[in-house]
Motif scaffolding. Structure first.
Motif, PDB file in Angstrom:
ATOM      1  N   GLN A   1      -3.017  -4.533  -9.531  1.00  0.00           N
ATOM      2  CA  GLN A   1      -2.703  -5.160  -8.248  1.00  0.00           C
ATOM      3  C   GLN A   1      -3.551  -4.516  -7.162  1.00  0.00           C
ATOM      4  O   GLN A   1      -3.620  -3.291  -7.077  1.00  0.00           O
ATOM      5  CB  GLN A   1      -1.230  -4.972  -7.875  1.00  0.00           C
ATOM      6  CG  GLN A   1      -0.257  -5.631  -8.817  1.00  0.00           C
ATOM      7  CD  GLN A   1       1.183  -5.270  -8.478  1.00  0.00           C
ATOM      8  OE1 GLN A   1       1.484  -4.148  -8.112  1.00  0.00           O
ATOM      9  NE2 GLN A   1       2.072  -6.240  -8.617  1.00  0.00           N
ATOM     10  N   ALA A   2      -4.177  -5.360  -6.339  1.00  0.00           N
ATOM     11  CA  ALA A   2      -4.927  -4.870  -5.185  1.00  0.00           C
ATOM     12  C   ALA A   2      -4.359  -5.567  -3.952  1.00  0.00           C
ATOM     13  O   ALA A   2      -4.307  -6.795  -3.902  1.00  0.00           O
ATOM     14  CB  ALA A   2      -6.412  -5.170  -5.342  1.00  0.00           C
ATOM     15  N   PHE A   3      -3.920  -4.776  -2.974  1.00  0.00           N
ATOM     16  CA  PHE A   3      -3.241  -5.330  -1.807  1.00  0.00           C
ATOM     17  C   PHE A   3      -3.848  -4.832  -0.508  1.00  0.00           C
ATOM     18  O   PHE A   3      -4.429  -3.751  -0.446  1.00  0.00           O
ATOM     19  CB  PHE A   3      -1.753  -4.945  -1.810  1.00  0.00           C
ATOM     20  CG  PHE A   3      -0.937  -5.652  -2.837  1.00  0.00           C
ATOM     21  CD1 PHE A   3      -0.581  -6.985  -2.672  1.00  0.00           C
ATOM     22  CD2 PHE A   3      -0.511  -4.996  -3.978  1.00  0.00           C
ATOM     23  CE1 PHE A   3       0.170  -7.649  -3.621  1.00  0.00           C
ATOM     24  CE2 PHE A   3       0.247  -5.646  -4.928  1.00  0.00           C
ATOM     25  CZ  PHE A   3       0.589  -6.982  -4.752  1.00  0.00           C
ATOM     26  N   GLN A   4      -3.629  -5.633   0.519  1.00  0.00           N
ATOM     27  CA  GLN A   4      -3.929  -5.238   1.887  1.00  0.00           C
ATOM     28  C   GLN A   4      -2.589  -4.939   2.545  1.00  0.00           C
ATOM     29  O   GLN A   4      -1.696  -5.780   2.561  1.00  0.00           O
ATOM     30  CB  GLN A   4      -4.638  -6.362   2.633  1.00  0.00           C
ATOM     31  CG  GLN A   4      -4.888  -6.050   4.083  1.00  0.00           C
ATOM     32  CD  GLN A   4      -5.512  -7.232   4.833  1.00  0.00           C
ATOM     33  OE1 GLN A   4      -5.763  -8.286   4.268  1.00  0.00           O
ATOM     34  NE2 GLN A   4      -5.755  -7.024   6.114  1.00  0.00           N
TER      35      GLN A   4
ATOM     36  N   ASN B   1      -4.449  -9.711  -2.943  1.00  0.00           N
ATOM     37  CA  ASN B   1      -4.036 -10.488  -1.764  1.00  0.00           C
ATOM     38  C   ASN B   1      -4.663  -9.907  -0.508  1.00  0.00           C
ATOM     39  O   ASN B   1      -5.126  -8.779  -0.497  1.00  0.00           O
ATOM     40  CB  ASN B   1      -2.503 -10.574  -1.658  1.00  0.00           C
ATOM     41  CG  ASN B   1      -1.873  -9.371  -1.013  1.00  0.00           C
ATOM     42  OD1 ASN B   1      -2.467  -8.308  -0.920  1.00  0.00           O
ATOM     43  ND2 ASN B   1      -0.643  -9.519  -0.579  1.00  0.00           N
ATOM     44  N   GLY B   2      -4.670 -10.724   0.555  1.00  0.00           N
ATOM     45  CA  GLY B   2      -5.267 -10.290   1.812  1.00  0.00           C
ATOM     46  C   GLY B   2      -6.758 -10.067   1.648  1.00  0.00           C
ATOM     47  O   GLY B   2      -7.452 -10.860   1.017  1.00  0.00           O
TER      48      GLY B   2
ATOM     49  N   ARG C   1      -1.775   0.021  -9.003  1.00  0.00           N
ATOM     50  CA  ARG C   1      -1.643  -0.695  -7.731  1.00  0.00           C
ATOM     51  C   ARG C   1      -2.488   0.012  -6.684  1.00  0.00           C
ATOM     52  O   ARG C   1      -2.363   1.222  -6.474  1.00  0.00           O
ATOM     53  CB  ARG C   1      -0.188  -0.735  -7.281  1.00  0.00           C
ATOM     54  CG  ARG C   1      -0.043  -1.431  -5.930  1.00  0.00           C
ATOM     55  CD  ARG C   1       1.383  -1.640  -5.545  1.00  0.00           C
ATOM     56  NE  ARG C   1       1.468  -2.066  -4.155  1.00  0.00           N
ATOM     57  CZ  ARG C   1       2.481  -2.735  -3.657  1.00  0.00           C
ATOM     58  NH1 ARG C   1       3.498  -3.051  -4.417  1.00  0.00           N
ATOM     59  NH2 ARG C   1       2.499  -3.076  -2.392  1.00  0.00           N
ATOM     60  N   LEU C   2      -3.342  -0.771  -6.024  1.00  0.00           N
ATOM     61  CA  LEU C   2      -4.223  -0.253  -4.985  1.00  0.00           C
ATOM     62  C   LEU C   2      -3.810  -0.843  -3.647  1.00  0.00           C
ATOM     63  O   LEU C   2      -3.966  -2.036  -3.424  1.00  0.00           O
ATOM     64  CB  LEU C   2      -5.672  -0.635  -5.289  1.00  0.00           C
ATOM     65  CG  LEU C   2      -6.212  -0.243  -6.664  1.00  0.00           C
ATOM     66  CD1 LEU C   2      -7.572  -0.874  -6.900  1.00  0.00           C
ATOM     67  CD2 LEU C   2      -6.261   1.265  -6.806  1.00  0.00           C
TER      68      LEU C   2
ATOM     69  N   GLY D   1      -7.236  -3.319  -1.036  1.00  0.00           N
ATOM     70  CA  GLY D   1      -7.629  -2.603  -2.240  1.00  0.00           C
ATOM     71  C   GLY D   1      -8.861  -3.242  -2.855  1.00  0.00           C
ATOM     72  O   GLY D   1      -9.033  -4.456  -2.817  1.00  0.00           O
ATOM     73  N   ILE D   2      -9.745  -2.418  -3.422  1.00  0.00           N
ATOM     74  CA  ILE D   2     -10.962  -2.910  -4.061  1.00  0.00           C
ATOM     75  C   ILE D   2     -11.088  -2.251  -5.424  1.00  0.00           C
ATOM     76  O   ILE D   2     -11.050  -1.023  -5.538  1.00  0.00           O
ATOM     77  CB  ILE D   2     -12.220  -2.599  -3.224  1.00  0.00           C
ATOM     78  CG1 ILE D   2     -12.113  -3.250  -1.849  1.00  0.00           C
ATOM     79  CG2 ILE D   2     -13.476  -3.063  -3.957  1.00  0.00           C
ATOM     80  CD1 ILE D   2     -13.219  -2.841  -0.890  1.00  0.00           C
ATOM     81  N   ALA D   3     -11.231  -3.075  -6.469  1.00  0.00           N
ATOM     82  CA  ALA D   3     -11.397  -2.560  -7.820  1.00  0.00           C
ATOM     83  C   ALA D   3     -12.701  -3.067  -8.416  1.00  0.00           C
ATOM     84  O   ALA D   3     -13.005  -4.256  -8.336  1.00  0.00           O
ATOM     85  CB  ALA D   3     -10.225  -2.978  -8.693  1.00  0.00           C
ATOM     86  N   GLN D   4     -13.456  -2.152  -9.006  1.00  0.00           N
ATOM     87  CA  GLN D   4     -14.649  -2.469  -9.790  1.00  0.00           C
ATOM     88  C   GLN D   4     -14.271  -2.181 -11.241  1.00  0.00           C
ATOM     89  O   GLN D   4     -13.921  -1.044 -11.573  1.00  0.00           O
ATOM     90  CB  GLN D   4     -15.826  -1.572  -9.389  1.00  0.00           C
ATOM     91  CG  GLN D   4     -16.258  -1.711  -7.959  1.00  0.00           C
ATOM     92  CD  GLN D   4     -17.192  -2.901  -7.773  1.00  0.00           C
ATOM     93  OE1 GLN D   4     -17.728  -3.459  -8.725  1.00  0.00           O
ATOM     94  NE2 GLN D   4     -17.375  -3.298  -6.526  1.00  0.00           N
TER      95      GLN D   4
END
Length: 176
Positions: A138-141, A168-169, A116-117, A149-152
């Motif tokens: 999971q990537a969240f604001q 989200n966000g 989770r980011l 959150g940013i995932a590569q």
């Protein structure tokens, strides 16, 4: 055929009103996972390190080289997970940076995904991320944040019971 044997409760069991076998079973399922806490420091761990839960705060850096870990919480810190490492789950917050390279994350956490980011970044290469309860990535604001959150993700497998990945966000997921 022999007569059934009746067991008598011992004094401690009588006092607790719990059979001794129940106490023994409870003790047997306890694990020996400890916790490590880094505050503004760096640490490198390998396969010989005992399995720990980790909390990283104030620009700490943890590098795992073939190590095992329980839950990892990174707050404004850096987590580098290299080939052969196995982690239960990762939560990165407050602008943390996560690098997974040839790593495995296998989570049973029912609250958040395996990774989770929250307003943090991750580069995921040649890794396997699995959630046995919710979502793999999971990537969240966060509330009142301008970023997310940013995932590569490169050449990796991400899966979960309720889905592989979600954002989200202002969060971003980039798959290559």
């Amino acid at each position: 055929m022999s007569a059934p044997i009746n067991f008598e409760l011992k004094p401690l069991s009588k006092m607790m009103k719990v059979p001794a076998m129940t106490v023994l079973l409870f003790a047997a399922v306890q694990t020996n996972v400890q916790a490590g806490h880094l505050i503004g420091e760096s640490k490198v761990i390998g396969a010989d390190e005992p399995t720990n839960h980790w909390q990283l705060d104030q620009k700490s850096e943890l590098t795992m080289n073939g190590a095992r870990a329980g839950h990892i919480l990174a707050n404004d810190s850096t987590l580098n997970v290299n080939p052969g490492s196995l982690i239960e789950d990762i939560r990165a917050t407050q602008g943390s940076s996560v690098s997974l390279n040839g790593a495995t994350v296998n989570s049973n956490n029912s609250t958040w995904g395996a990774v989770r980011l929250d307003d943090s970044t991750a580069i995921i290469r040649d890794s396997s991320i699995t959630s046995n309860t919710v979502v793999g990535l999971q990537a969240f604001q966060s509330f009142n944040s301008q970023t997310g959150g940013i995932a590569q993700v490169f050449n990796s497998i991400i899966r979960g019971v309720k889905g592989g990945a979600i954002a989200n966000g202002n969060a971003e997921l980039h798959f290559n």
